[in-house]
Design a protein around this motif. Structure first.
Motif, PDB file in Angstrom:
ATOM      1  N   THR A   4      -3.499  12.709   4.419  1.00  0.00           N
ATOM      2  CA  THR A   4      -4.137  13.158   3.049  1.00  0.00           C
ATOM      3  C   THR A   4      -4.674  12.432   1.612  1.00  0.00           C
ATOM      4  OG1 THR A   4      -1.685  13.314   2.084  1.00  0.00           O
ATOM      5  CG2 THR A   4      -3.144  15.205   3.212  1.00  0.00           C
ATOM      6  N   HIS A   5      -3.433  11.046   1.601  1.00  0.00           N
ATOM      7  CA  HIS A   5      -4.428  10.495   0.749  1.00  0.00           C
ATOM      8  C   HIS A   5      -4.473   9.276   1.454  1.00  0.00           C
ATOM      9  CE1 HIS A   5      -2.369  13.493  -1.232  1.00  0.00           C
ATOM     10  NE2 HIS A   5      -2.656  13.189  -2.534  1.00  0.00           N
ATOM     11  N   ASN A   6      -5.164   7.862   0.323  1.00  0.00           N
ATOM     12  CA  ASN A   6      -5.393   6.608   1.260  1.00  0.00           C
ATOM     13  C   ASN A   6      -3.999   5.460   0.491  1.00  0.00           C
ATOM     14  OD1 ASN A   6      -6.238   5.168  -1.466  1.00  0.00           O
ATOM     15  ND2 ASN A   6      -7.829   6.346  -1.044  1.00  0.00           N
ATOM     16  N   GLN A   9      -3.797   4.621  -3.290  1.00  0.00           N
ATOM     17  CA  GLN A   9      -4.493   6.496  -3.935  1.00  0.00           C
ATOM     18  C   GLN A   9      -2.928   7.099  -5.300  1.00  0.00           C
ATOM     19  OE1 GLN A   9      -6.351   9.117  -2.076  1.00  0.00           O
ATOM     20  NE2 GLN A   9      -7.063  10.492  -3.734  1.00  0.00           N
ATOM     21  N   LEU A  10      -1.776   7.143  -4.242  1.00  0.00           N
ATOM     22  CA  LEU A  10      -0.995   7.469  -5.032  1.00  0.00           C
ATOM     23  C   LEU A  10      -0.141   7.256  -6.109  1.00  0.00           C
ATOM     24  CD1 LEU A  10       1.327   8.783  -2.047  1.00  0.00           C
ATOM     25  CD2 LEU A  10      -0.280  10.733  -3.501  1.00  0.00           C
ATOM     26  N   ASP A  14       1.803  11.918  -9.055  1.00  0.00           N
ATOM     27  CA  ASP A  14       2.266  12.145  -7.526  1.00  0.00           C
ATOM     28  C   ASP A  14       3.780  13.163  -7.219  1.00  0.00           C
ATOM     29  OD1 ASP A  14      -0.858  12.370  -6.816  1.00  0.00           O
ATOM     30  OD2 ASP A  14      -0.571  10.344  -7.161  1.00  0.00           O
ATOM     31  N   VAL A  19       2.945  14.442   1.475  1.00  0.00           N
ATOM     32  CA  VAL A  19       1.900  13.767   1.331  1.00  0.00           C
ATOM     33  C   VAL A  19       1.962  12.885   3.116  1.00  0.00           C
ATOM     34  CG1 VAL A  19       0.838  12.848  -0.381  1.00  0.00           C
ATOM     35  CG2 VAL A  19       2.526  11.426   1.005  1.00  0.00           C
TER      36      VAL A  19
END
Length: 588
Positions: A4-6, A9-10, A14, A19
């Motif tokens: 859902t994310h790389n 990114q987080l 968040d 995730v």
């Protein structure tokens, strides 16, 4: 859904989110009740936490993960108690609830870290692993973004991107060609292009008045840090322009790229004549980040009884600021350096400008304090400075001193960091006379035009006149590296034929090699000019690096080999038969 994310990114905002992340295991750390895994992809690293109390089976599996395993993790984002300020995701971590091993990995032959323990050849052999390291990823991503910035800028300036052929005709001028046998045309060969030169000129004849291409080129020549057998150019041509139009356009491109990619606002680029570059720096690509210009010392150093100087065509020196304290061992090392075959000087004279106003030199026997003071006045040397002097033939001595200037600046950390000094070098010689072959060679290439005021002399002048001809040619130099080179082109058949004649082509040879271009000139060729930037070299210089290799995804080594795929390699005998090539070619 694999993620859902790389992994870069987080953020703290968040926290609390569920995730899914995927990537490579950078490293694992087992603290008994807690196991930490750094999960990496090209975007960054995220810390994953496996808690023995929450899920013992999952934590046990996490402890068995090896470096470079490819995994998928699901979990909840939470704030880290021990934050890592050196990492973009350093304020958070993921409490893992699920993990899937997508692929196991053998232990890599070197560490996938910024500072790896792998040598050059080993990393070249496993280039796909080396490319996982952050420094190389940054370089390759920079290259990609730079290419996009080039296309965007030139597109806004009405340039049209046109692809030109890779299978072309071999020509005798320039570097050696890579040749490709033709199966359908027995005994005949294509060549891979050293440059799209003739095609971009034909595009000007065809009416595409602003052309560019980010293009692969090929030269079969000896390699070094800033050369590869295949390299990339930003290749450009413009019609209905003069030299000044080209310089302004591509100075604009360069300034745009530095501002866009580095946040650096370059000033206007100075112009320097080729003759002045050689005279002052011993190089046609002078590095202006530091001083130490070359100074002629004939008037103050000759006719003083020192035969080495008296017999020389040129005595030339540089002032090295603040280096009078160099030891005898350091000075001897510099002398040995200039005597190397690559430099070729017969020796090196030094003069220390002492703090008390006296001078100490390696030629005190021949030059008293008053005479050495005249050297200091000529070079501008002050107390605490060092003067270095070379003598011999004019051109050779300037080049030797130019090389020494660069070596000294690098050896003693005299080059300011994060500084960019661009300039245009202009008014190159059109032709070079080669004593061995007793013929002229093109300084740039055979299609370069002489300056307008010299066209008549070129058409009707004598041999000595030809040696003095100046070309409408120009190089872009940044920090001592040639970034781009170009010229105003010949667009008249008679002038082009004359240039081929001066270069030793018979009319028949010129027609066979370049008849298609000269024929095109008879159908309304416009005035045109162009330039080509070394794209790999531009990437390296913008990032303060000397080698272009780390800005090329899959480069060759110093012997021109791709050690990863083991190329060049032998081919099947049936292939040779189809190409009508002798089978014994591979026996050597």
């Amino acid at each position: 859904m694999f993620r859902t994310h790389n992994n870069g990114q987080l953020r703290l905002a968040d926290a609390g989110k569920s995730v899914t992340l995927s990537g490579w295991v950078q490293i694992g750390r087992d603290f008994g009740g807690l196991t930490f895994v750094d999960l990496r992809d090209r975007y960054g690293i995220t810390q994953i936490v496996f808690d023995q109390d929450d899920n013992a089976e999952l934590a046990d599996r996490a402890r068995k993960l090896g470096r470079e395993f490819v995994i998928q993790v699901k979990g909840i984002v939470r704030e880290r108690t021990n934050k890592n300020p050196n990492r973009a995701t350093g304020n958070i971590e993921i409490i893992a609830s699920e993990m899937t091993i997508l692929n196991k990995a053998k232990t890599p032959p070197f560490t996938i870290e910024d500072d790896t323990d792998g040598g050059d050849e080993l990393r070249m052999q496993y280039r796909y692993l080396d490319l996982r390291r952050r420094p190389l990823q940054d370089n390759i991503i920079f290259r990609s973004k730079l290419a996009l910035a080039v296309r965007a800028y030139l597109g806004r300036k009405d340039f049209v991107e046109v692809e030109t052929p890779f299978l072309i005709k071999s020509t005798p001028e320039g570097a050696r060609d890579f040749v490709v046998p033709s199966r359908l045309n027995e005994g005949q060969f294509y060549a891979l292009p050293q440059s799209p030169q003739t095609f971009k000129q034909l595009l000007m004849v065809a009416g595409y008045d602003r052309y560019f291409q980010i293009v692969k080129c090929f030269r079969d020549e000896d390699l070094r840090a800033d050369r590869q057998p295949e390299f990339t150019q930003i290749d450009c041509e413009m019609a209905f322009v003069e030299q000044e139009d080209v310089l302004n356009t591509f100075e604009g491109l360069t300034r745009h790229l530095f501002l866009e990619m580095k946040g650096i606002n370059l000033p206007d680029f100075p112009r320097m004549q080729y003759d002045d570059a050689i005279r002052l720096y011993g190089s046609d690509k002078p590095d202006l980040r530091f001083g130490m210009e070359l100074v002629e010392l004939n008037d103050v150093a000759q006719n003083q009884g020192f035969k080495v100087f008296d017999a020389a065509e040129l005595v030339v020196g540089i002032r090295v600021p603040g280096k009078a304290g160099l030891t005898r061992k350091q000075l001897d090392k510099l002398t040995d350096w200039v005597k190397r075959p690559q430099i070729g000087a017969k020796g090196l004279v030094y003069v220390k400008c002492n703090e008390d106003g006296t001078y100490k030199s390696s030629v005190d026997k021949f030059f008293d304090q008053e005479k050495l003071a005249a050297w200091a006045a000529a070079t501008g040397a002050q107390s605490g400075d060092l003067m270095l002097v070379i003598s011999g033939e004019d051109e050779k001595s300037r080049i030797q001193m130019g090389n020494l200037r660069l070596h000294v600046a690098g050896e003693f950390d005299m080059i300011p960091a994060d500084t960019f000094k661009p300039l245009w070098v202009v008014d190159f010689p059109l032709l070079e006379w080669d004593e061995d072959s007793e013929r002229f060679h093109a300084m740039h290439h055979p299609f370069t035009s002489p300056k307008k005021e010299e066209v008549e002399r070129m058409l009707n002048g004598d041999h000595e006149t030809m040696k003095a001809l100046k070309a409408d040619a120009y190089d872009l130099v940044i920090n001592g590296a040639e970034i781009g080179g170009g010229s105003v082109r010949i667009y008249d058949r008679a002038l082009q034929e004359k240039n081929f004649q001066l270069l030793g082509f018979t009319p028949e040879e010129a027609e066979e090699q370049f008849g298609f271009l000269m024929g095109a000139f008879e159908y309304g060729a416009p005035p045109h000019a162009g330039i080509a930037f070394g794209f790999d070299r531009l990437c390296a210089v913008m990032n303060g690096q000397a080698s272009i290799r780390d800005f090329i995804a899959f480069p060759k080594n110093n012997q021109g080999r791709d050690v990863m795929i083991d190329a060049p390699a032998r081919v099947d005998e049936e292939q040779l038969k189809e190409l009508s090539l002798a089978l014994n070619l591979q026996e050597k």
